[in-house]
Design a protein around this motif. Structure first.
Motif, mmCIF file in Angstrom:
data_model
loop_
_atom_site.group_PDB
_atom_site.id
_atom_site.type_symbol
_atom_site.label_atom_id
_atom_site.label_comp_id
_atom_site.label_asym_id
_atom_site.label_seq_id
_atom_site.Cartn_x
_atom_site.Cartn_y
_atom_site.Cartn_z
ATOM 1 N N THR A 143 12.445 28.020 40.991
ATOM 2 C CA THR A 143 11.345 28.918 41.337
ATOM 3 C C THR A 143 10.972 28.772 42.819
ATOM 4 N N TRP A 144 11.135 27.535 43.344
ATOM 5 C CA TRP A 144 10.758 27.289 44.741
ATOM 6 C C TRP A 144 11.862 27.711 45.700
ATOM 7 N N TYR A 145 13.017 28.038 45.164
ATOM 8 C CA TYR A 145 14.084 28.610 45.975
ATOM 9 C C TYR A 145 13.838 30.103 46.161
ATOM 10 N N ARG A 201 2.584 28.613 47.430
ATOM 11 C CA ARG A 201 2.371 27.163 47.344
ATOM 12 C C ARG A 201 2.001 26.828 45.907
ATOM 13 N N CYS A 202 2.038 25.557 45.571
ATOM 14 C CA CYS A 202 1.731 25.225 44.181
ATOM 15 C C CYS A 202 0.219 25.240 43.977
ATOM 16 N N ASP A 203 -0.203 25.354 42.719
ATOM 17 C CA ASP A 203 -1.633 25.360 42.467
ATOM 18 C C ASP A 203 -2.044 24.284 41.462
ATOM 19 N N CYS A 229 10.684 29.346 33.241
ATOM 20 C CA CYS A 229 9.818 30.238 32.449
ATOM 21 C C CYS A 229 9.471 31.500 33.211
ATOM 22 N N LEU A 230 9.509 31.414 34.531
ATOM 23 C CA LEU A 230 9.094 32.548 35.357
ATOM 24 C C LEU A 230 10.169 32.783 36.404
ATOM 25 N N SER A 231 11.373 33.077 35.922
ATOM 26 C CA SER A 231 12.476 33.226 36.864
ATOM 27 C C SER A 231 13.184 34.563 36.734
ATOM 28 N N PRO A 234 12.362 38.193 37.235
ATOM 29 C CA PRO A 234 11.350 39.192 37.625
ATOM 30 C C PRO A 234 11.451 40.421 36.744
ATOM 31 N N LYS A 235 10.301 40.995 36.441
ATOM 32 C CA LYS A 235 10.369 42.194 35.589
ATOM 33 C C LYS A 235 10.456 43.436 36.480
ATOM 34 N N PRO A 236 11.156 44.447 36.023
ATOM 35 C CA PRO A 236 11.214 45.684 36.814
ATOM 36 C C PRO A 236 9.816 46.272 36.968
ATOM 37 N N THR A 296 -1.810 41.858 41.340
ATOM 38 C CA THR A 296 -2.810 40.868 41.775
ATOM 39 C C THR A 296 -2.827 39.668 40.824
ATOM 40 N N GLY A 297 -1.635 39.167 40.482
ATOM 41 C CA GLY A 297 -1.543 37.879 39.790
ATOM 42 C C GLY A 297 -1.472 36.783 40.844
ATOM 43 N N SER A 298 -0.999 35.601 40.461
ATOM 44 C CA SER A 298 -0.985 34.467 41.406
ATOM 45 C C SER A 298 -0.205 34.806 42.669
ATOM 46 N N SER A 299 0.951 35.483 42.522
ATOM 47 C CA SER A 299 1.787 35.766 43.699
ATOM 48 C C SER A 299 1.076 36.739 44.626
ATOM 49 N N GLY A 300 0.498 37.796 44.067
ATOM 50 C CA GLY A 300 -0.230 38.771 44.874
ATOM 51 C C GLY A 300 -1.409 38.102 45.568
ATOM 52 N N ILE A 301 -2.159 37.328 44.806
ATOM 53 C CA ILE A 301 -3.389 36.728 45.347
ATOM 54 C C ILE A 301 -3.071 35.708 46.435
ATOM 55 N N GLN A 302 -1.938 35.032 46.325
ATOM 56 C CA GLN A 302 -1.559 34.099 47.405
ATOM 57 C C GLN A 302 -1.054 34.850 48.643
ATOM 58 N N SER A 303 -0.336 35.945 48.432
ATOM 59 C CA SER A 303 0.299 36.597 49.584
ATOM 60 C C SER A 303 -0.622 37.598 50.286
HETATM 61 O O1 N01 Z 1 2.847 37.670 38.134
HETATM 62 P P1 N01 Z 1 1.667 38.133 37.162
HETATM 63 P P2 N01 Z 1 2.777 36.643 39.347
HETATM 64 N N1 N01 Z 1 1.755 48.698 38.036
HETATM 65 O O2 N01 Z 1 2.340 38.640 35.932
HETATM 66 C C1 N01 Z 1 0.629 43.752 38.067
HETATM 67 C C2 N01 Z 1 3.115 31.504 38.380
HETATM 68 N N2 N01 Z 1 2.865 31.443 39.776
HETATM 69 O O3 N01 Z 1 4.114 36.607 39.959
HETATM 70 O O4 N01 Z 1 -2.421 42.231 35.081
HETATM 71 C C3 N01 Z 1 0.722 48.040 38.570
HETATM 72 O O5 N01 Z 1 0.635 37.090 37.009
HETATM 73 C C4 N01 Z 1 -0.064 43.045 36.962
HETATM 74 O O6 N01 Z 1 -1.128 43.805 36.459
HETATM 75 P P3 N01 Z 1 -1.686 43.535 34.971
HETATM 76 C C5 N01 Z 1 1.786 31.520 37.666
HETATM 77 O O7 N01 Z 1 1.912 30.855 36.457
HETATM 78 C C6 N01 Z 1 2.386 30.292 40.243
HETATM 79 O O8 N01 Z 1 1.648 36.923 40.218
HETATM 80 O O9 N01 Z 1 -0.472 43.404 34.101
HETATM 81 N N3 N01 Z 1 0.557 46.729 38.502
HETATM 82 C C7 N01 Z 1 -0.503 41.784 37.679
HETATM 83 O O10 N01 Z 1 -1.635 42.011 38.456
HETATM 84 C C8 N01 Z 1 1.579 32.993 37.489
HETATM 85 O O11 N01 Z 1 0.672 33.349 36.484
HETATM 86 C C9 N01 Z 1 2.093 30.177 41.554
HETATM 87 O O12 N01 Z 1 -2.514 44.676 34.673
HETATM 88 C C10 N01 Z 1 1.480 46.037 37.836
HETATM 89 C C11 N01 Z 1 0.665 41.526 38.622
HETATM 90 O O13 N01 Z 1 1.342 42.751 38.748
HETATM 91 C C12 N01 Z 1 2.966 33.452 37.219
HETATM 92 O O14 N01 Z 1 3.765 32.695 38.083
HETATM 93 C C13 N01 Z 1 2.253 31.247 42.403
HETATM 94 C C14 N01 Z 1 2.594 46.656 37.244
HETATM 95 C C15 N01 Z 1 1.634 40.529 38.053
HETATM 96 O O15 N01 Z 1 0.997 39.317 37.955
HETATM 97 C C16 N01 Z 1 3.212 34.902 37.484
HETATM 98 O O16 N01 Z 1 2.511 35.276 38.660
HETATM 99 C C17 N01 Z 1 2.750 32.420 41.902
HETATM 100 C C18 N01 Z 1 2.712 48.049 37.371
HETATM 101 N N4 N01 Z 1 3.734 48.703 36.826
HETATM 102 C C19 N01 Z 1 3.066 32.506 40.589
HETATM 103 N N5 N01 Z 1 3.340 45.708 36.657
HETATM 104 C C20 N01 Z 1 1.557 28.900 42.000
HETATM 105 O O17 N01 Z 1 0.671 28.869 42.777
HETATM 106 C C21 N01 Z 1 2.707 44.539 36.887
HETATM 107 N N6 N01 Z 1 1.591 44.746 37.591
HETATM 108 C C22 N01 Z 1 2.152 27.676 41.462
#
Ligand code: N01
Length: 859
Positions: free
Chosen positions: A27-29, A37-39, A125-127, A129-131, A167-174
């Motif tokens: 995942t870190w690759y 970054r990790c949380d 578990c999170l490797s 990516p979904k389309p 706006t999941g973890s990846s969105g919120i970090q970036s």
């Molecule tokens: O993915 P996510 P992620 N149209 O599934 C939205 C770990 N992680 O990569 O919530 C519009 O959480 C989707 O919206 P909704 C961590 O465990 C860890 O951010 O489905 N929006 C959501 O907002 C994390 O939970 C770190 O309504 C669409 C976002 O995309 C897990 O990985 C850092 C859409 C997806 O959020 C996954 O995080 C990053 C569409 N068609 C990740 N499809 C650490 O810090 C999806 N969305 C360790």
């Protein structure tokens, strides 16, 4: 140029870019997006198998960045000279179990197939990516990036109009990092998520001191904790704390910047009870409103559709303040869904946004995606894993699958995995698997396979665990709800890292329970069965009691046992608030008796339930079932009057029965004075109290009143024989023992009196009794006599509802806020009482809100 796939990678057939890494890191690759970054605090997110390795590496930050974590993983790889055992740039495309050879054959996209005895999938578990599931992506003429497949070279965003979707973890970090570079950033948000400030910096001194003070102890505590990070179990519950106390705890957590801390250390009910959870969610929403200046944006960023923690919360750096920047716009897709992507940008139902770059932070096909990407995985008898998992993943321990010998999944679905510190969970799985393989080799076995019984039992245990948490109330990637068409179900094990580890160890100590082991020169071994038949919280309570190694209660003598019960009760969570609690006295069979009245907060008069506490006619008093009375008062909206009847051995048979009857008569006659509804009353009781309630109904029928409209008998004593199967099956190990029951009977009732229906109501006349609900528990010596009483009443024409609580013990249903899986039974009991009183059922949305959220997300 349209940058649809990552150029450094070979062309791919999927739209995201096929995963062919050139180095370690997983995942870190792949997740090289800005801000990754990790949380989990990095000192906890480290390997612990080698103390020298721990000393050889120093983390520079509380939460390390992706490059530093990747460097660490490379450092570990080189330190143990692992690269020579790794074939990079090779994708396993299919796997087949070859029965004749007892081996797996793995087909790859690069080079020859591989034959192996054991197939261990550490695919992450999170490797996968979904389309993005949005029309028109291929028409876009600008740059496209996926956070989960970020290019290795630097991406220049300065001066560009950038869109981030997700706006999941990846969105919120970036998002904050992208906003700093881009000319303009437009964030497309479907579901707002809870985020907490990370307050990153050097590793915190207090945690470092803890770790360095006792490294081995610290790591061991992590392994036995709920989430894989050593924090103590929080005991206070929200309703015991004042608003000011809760706020103080919350502010401390907000300042601490630690997800595991806020998820576990505020109040014990925040992760299991909707009311306790929403107190915390409200405080976070208040923070969002304080930080984000534009009220409309703040409202759009405030999550309302899921409990805090049910969807993965995020840790951020400047996330909410980013929306105060003039170059950032939030688009609320709940109000204007995306209708498509065009050559120049993104269109919603209301408007169009021209952009130069689209970043998809849209998440993963979690937990099963990377496993199913190896297709087909063909097990015994030609069975394909995708068929076996068509309705959701089925596993034993999240490690193995029936029908797929020698297949292991590191942190697979059905294990704590993503609900824990992954470093701890990965190590536990690796250790357990390697130990099993070595033990098999020593014993001459060559295959190991889960049985169907064990796997079905694990599915039941998983479901029992998830009713304890709030995960079932959210549509998330934990449940598969983020992928259209994916089966819905809570995929990770929600019972906690420590309990899970003890279960894995128990399986070994019970002779590889639930596994079939075979080998060419040894006899097959199959010790079949289910590892956990108790409800998860019952298991914890019983383990805790076993650890206390208490002498038998009967050895204390009557007074000693009473003192013990009082002490035991003082340590339990206080019952929840009700409208009013009033202590008084009533006229018993032979003088005054104390009572405690619990009145609902709603305006009266309320129907009255006369309640008899448990304690084998010897122990307890009108206050000893306090949390249960409060809970039932709240759920039923009725007044409960708990009666302090007299006890043996001072007052032997038939005192308790006669006190119970007299008290019921007095309460019925004084209903109005007590603020209750005049007319029929109901009776209820637990254990010996259930016995008194049952007897009272018979006496009231035979002695001309009072009128009783219903009886709730919870694990009642109904008969004086001790030879029913439940007395043997559950004689010891479930708190109420056979020997304790003998002691109770001996103190209360001489053998000559025991067949009297006033102590053995099963031997009485059963016609014309009030309607009843009889609740029994599977692991209770009294189970079968309760069932016998229910059946006998039904045979005599009494309307009877029977509730058999699977996986519960004698005290389960009254241990409110300790045995949380008892809630469904209490809902059923409350509804029965309401029916007896002629009221409609009342279903409180919340802790008993058992409805799974299977409705799909609408973009
Ligand atoms: O993915 P996510 P992620 N149209 O599934 C939205 C770990 N992680 O990569 O919530 C519009 O959480 C989707 O919206 P909704 C961590 O465990 C860890 O951010 O489905 N929006 C959501 O907002 C994390 O939970 C770190 O309504 C669409 C976002 O995309 C897990 O990985 C850092 C859409 C997806 O959020 C996954 O995080 C990053 C569409 N068609 C990740 N499809 C650490 O810090 C999806 N969305 C360790």
């Amino acid at each position: 140029m349209s940058r649809w796939s990552v150029p450094a990678l070979p062309a791919c057939t999927c739209c995201i870019g096929c995963a062919r890494p050139a180095s370690v890191g997983g995942t870190w690759y792949w997740n090289r997006y800005p801000g990754a970054r990790c949380d989990i605090q990095t000192i906890d997110y480290s390997y612990t198998f080698d103390p020298e390795l721990e000393r050889a590496w120093q983390w520079s930050e509380k939460y390390a960045t992706q490059p530093e974590i990747l460097r660490y993983l490379g450092f570990v790889t080189d330190r143990y000279d692992l690269r020579r055992d790794i074939r990079f740039g090779t994708k396993v495309t299919a796997a087949t179990w070859e029965h004749a050879a007892d081996r797996w054959l793995l087909t790859t996209d690069h080079g020859a197939s591989v034959s192996c005895r054991y197939y261990i999938m550490a695919t992450g578990c999170l490797s996968a990516p979904k389309p993005p599931e949005i029309d028109g992506v291929k028409d876009f003429k600008g740059e496209v990036y996926f956070t989960g497949r970020w290019p290795h070279e630097e991406i220049k965003l300065a001066g560009k109009r950038v869109a981030v979707i997700g706006t999941g973890s990846s969105g919120i970090q970036s998002i904050p990092m992208i906003a700093e570079q881009a000319a303009h950033l437009t964030v497309f948000q479907r579901t707002p998520n809870f985020a907490l400030p990370a307050h990153n910096g050097p590793p915190p001194a207090d945690r470092m001191a803890l770790l360095e003070g006792d490294r081995a102890g610290y790591r061991e505590q992590a392994r036995m904790s709920l989430a894989g990070v050593p924090w103590p179990q929080q005991m206070s519950v929200s309703w015991q704390l004042s608003d000011a106390e809760r706020r103080e705890r919350f502010e401390k957590a907000w300042a601490a910047g630690d997800l595991v801390y806020i998820l576990t250390q505020l109040w014990a009910d925040q992760g299991v009870d909707v009311d306790g959870n929403s107190l915390l969610a409200d405080l976070i929403r208040e923070k969002i409103r304080t930080i984000v200046k534009d009220p409309e944006t703040a409202a759009a960023l405030s999550p309302h559709d899921h409990p805090f923690g049910a969807k993965r919360p995020c840790l951020d750096t400047n996330y909410y303040t980013t929306y105060n920047r003039p170059n950032v716009t939030l688009v609320n897709l709940r109000q204007e869904p995306i209708t498509g992507i065009t050559a120049s940008g993104i269109k919603t139902g209301k408007r169009g946004f021209d952009v130069d770059v689209i970043v998809f932070a849209t998440g993963f096909d979690a937990m099963t995606g990377a496993i199913m990407a190896v297709h087909p995985i063909t097990g015994r008898g030609g069975k394909s894993l995708s068929d076996v998992w068509a309705n959701g993943p089925q596993t034993y321990l999240g490690l193995t699958v029936a029908g797929f010998p020698n297949l292991f999944m590191i942190t697979g679905p059905g294990s704590p995995s993503v609900l824990s510190n992954m470093a701890v969970s990965i190590e536990q799985h690796v250790d357990w698997t390697v130990d099993r393989l070595m033990a098999m080799r020593e014993a001459g076995y060559t295959t190991m396979e889960a049985t169907d019984t064990a796997q079905a039992g694990w599915a039941r245990h998983m479901a029992d665990c998830s009713t304890l948490t709030l995960h079932r109330l959210a549509n998330t990637w934990y449940t598969g709800a983020n992928v259209p068409g994916k089966a819905w179900g809570v995929m990770p094990y929600t019972g906690g890292v420590g309990p899970y580890r003890t279960i894995c160890d128990e399986i070994v100590s019970r002779g590889m329970l639930g596994f079939r082991l075979t080998g060419p020169n040894v006899a097959e071994q199959c010790n079949d069965g289910e590892v956990v038949r108790l409800q998860p919280d019952v298991r914890l309570v019983l383990n805790m009691l076993a650890d206390m190694n208490l002498p038998p209660i009967e050895s204390f003598g009557a007074q000693g046992a009473r003192d013990f019960v009082a002490q035991f009760n003082a340590a339990r969570p206080a019952g929840r608030p009700v409208g009013e609690v009033v202590d008084g006295t009533l006229a018993g069979a032979d003088g005054p008796l104390p009572y405690r009245l619990y009145r609902p907060a709603t305006p009266g008069p309320h129907p009255i339930v006369v309640y008899f506490h448990g304690g084998g006619w010897v122990l307890g008093d009108e206050q000893s079932d306090d949390p249960f009375c409060r809970d039932m008062c709240r759920r039923t909206g009725m007044s409960f009057v708990s009666v302090g009847y007299r006890h043996a051995p001072e007052h032997r048979f038939p005192t308790a029965a006669e006190d119970g009857y007299a008290a019921t008569r007095w309460i019925a006659e004084h209903a109005a004075e007590l603020g209750g509804k005049p007319g029929p009353v109901m009776v209820a009781g637990w254990s010996a109290g259930g016995n008194i309630a049952a007897v009272t109904c018979q006496l009231a029928r035979d002695r001309g009143g009072p009128q009783i409209s219903g009886q709730l008998l919870v694990c009642p004593v109904t008969d004086c024989t001790f030879d029913r199967p439940s007395y043997h099956e559950n004689a010891t190990g479930y708190f109420l023992t056979r020997s304790l029951m003998y002691w109770f009977w001996d103190l209360y009732c001489s053998p000559a009196d025991r067949t009297d229906p006033r102590v053995s109501p099963l031997r009485g006349k059963l016609e014309n009794l009030p309607p009843a609900l009889v609740a029994t528990c599977e692991f209770d010596p009294l189970r079968d006599e309760g069932v016998a009483y229910a059946q006998a009443m039904a045979a005599a024409g009494v309307p009877v509802e029977q509730l058999n609580a699977r996986g519960h013990f004698h005290s389960s249903l009254t241990m409110v806020d300790v045995v949380i899986t008892g809630v469904a039974a209490r809902v059923q009991m409350a509804n029965a009482l309401r029916r007896f009183a002629g009221l409609p059922p009342e279903r409180k949305e919340g802790d008993e809100g058992v409805r799974p959220r299977s409705d799909r997300l609408a973009a």
